[in-house]
Design a protein around this motif. Sequence first.
Motif, short mmCIF file in Angstrom:
data_model
loop_
_atom_site.label_atom_id
_atom_site.label_comp_id
_atom_site.label_asym_id
_atom_site.label_seq_id
_atom_site.Cartn_x
_atom_site.Cartn_y
_atom_site.Cartn_z
N ARG A 83 0.82 -1.21 0.00
CA ARG A 83 0.00 0.00 0.00
C ARG A 83 0.85 1.26 0.00
O ARG A 83 0.43 2.30 -0.51
CB ARG A 83 -0.91 0.00 1.23
CG ARG A 83 -1.84 1.21 1.34
CD ARG A 83 -2.58 1.23 2.67
NE ARG A 83 -3.26 -0.03 2.93
CZ ARG A 83 -3.23 -0.68 4.08
NH1 ARG A 83 -2.52 -0.21 5.11
NH2 ARG A 83 -3.88 -1.82 4.23
N HIS A 84 2.04 1.18 0.57
CA HIS A 84 2.84 2.37 0.83
C HIS A 84 4.00 2.50 -0.16
O HIS A 84 4.41 1.53 -0.81
CB HIS A 84 3.40 2.31 2.25
CG HIS A 84 2.36 2.11 3.31
ND1 HIS A 84 1.35 3.03 3.55
CD2 HIS A 84 2.15 1.08 4.17
CE1 HIS A 84 0.59 2.59 4.53
NE2 HIS A 84 1.04 1.41 4.91
N ASP A 85 4.53 3.72 -0.26
CA ASP A 85 5.73 3.99 -1.03
C ASP A 85 6.85 4.39 -0.07
O ASP A 85 6.60 4.87 1.04
CB ASP A 85 5.48 5.12 -2.04
CG ASP A 85 4.46 4.71 -3.11
OD1 ASP A 85 4.61 3.62 -3.67
OD2 ASP A 85 3.52 5.48 -3.36
N PHE A 86 8.11 4.22 -0.55
CA PHE A 86 9.26 4.46 0.31
C PHE A 86 10.34 5.18 -0.49
O PHE A 86 10.63 4.80 -1.63
CB PHE A 86 9.82 3.13 0.83
CG PHE A 86 8.81 2.30 1.56
CD1 PHE A 86 8.65 2.42 2.93
CD2 PHE A 86 7.99 1.41 0.87
CE1 PHE A 86 7.70 1.66 3.60
CE2 PHE A 86 7.05 0.65 1.53
CZ PHE A 86 6.89 0.78 2.90
N GLY A 87 10.91 6.23 0.10
CA GLY A 87 11.97 6.98 -0.54
C GLY A 87 13.11 7.25 0.44
O GLY A 87 13.04 6.89 1.62
N SER A 88 14.15 7.88 -0.05
CA SER A 88 15.33 8.19 0.76
C SER A 88 15.20 9.57 1.40
O SER A 88 14.70 10.52 0.79
CB SER A 88 16.59 8.13 -0.10
OG SER A 88 17.75 8.40 0.67
N HIS A 89 15.68 9.66 2.64
CA HIS A 89 15.76 10.93 3.36
C HIS A 89 17.22 11.25 3.66
O HIS A 89 17.50 12.09 4.53
CB HIS A 89 14.93 10.81 4.64
CG HIS A 89 14.58 12.11 5.31
ND1 HIS A 89 14.24 13.26 4.62
CD2 HIS A 89 14.51 12.44 6.63
CE1 HIS A 89 13.97 14.23 5.48
NE2 HIS A 89 14.15 13.76 6.70
#
Length: 253
Positions: A83-89
């Motif tokens: 369901r979710h998306d993930f990126g870099s911080h």
Amino acid sequence: MRARAAALLVSTAGTAAVAGCDRPIYLSFDTGHMGIAEAVVAVLDRHEVPATFFLAAEPTQTGGHSLDEHWMPFWRRLAQQGRHDFGSHTWEHAIWERDLPNGAMRFRLQAGVQAPRWATWDGAGYCTDLQRVADRFRAHTGQPLAPVFRAPWGLTSPRLLHQAAGCGWTHVPWTRALGDDWASSRATNAELLRQAIERMKPGDIVLAHLGIWSRQPPLLPEALEPLIRGLKARGFCFAALRDHPQYRTVLRR
């Protein structure tokens, strides 16, 4: 370029309807001390709300960091939900301070209760820090991280954005902050919740955090459920960043 200027462009671009959602809101969470992470996700699960998580190796209340072995099952479970998306911080929570005449950039490496350190990186160095998050996420979850990032504090420059784009990263700022990282003297939790519900606009990308060390009492997770209910009552719906008109091509490739 500061994040606020970029955010205005995102707000306009994000208003196009997605399937079953004609007034979309895009929730996003940057990592923090992680003490509220499970409670936040429980609310999202209960309402089947998607979110985007921007990951950094930030100090946690468990004494490690948000991408260590302790949090491996958490990220794996969220990734498996689909369901979710993930990126870099950025791994080091690298806060851009200035561009240097020699083409490099100056960063303050600091998150939460950490003492500040400073680093000077060229574009390759910044890309390495972004990619380090992606490598750890794949090791934890078996899935690739999306090629999107959020610069800590939203601070960028044309040079930084150009260098990041050159190694395949697209920046995602925000258009509205919940204020969970504001000083408590600036607004009460009740005021922040009311303002968020009243001022939200279709297409907003909303910024919150998985734990802020300084704000007492914390805004989240208690305000998250009434926020979701209040926005739904106003006719808003919640969409994944992969459905955002400005980012769907990047996230679905």
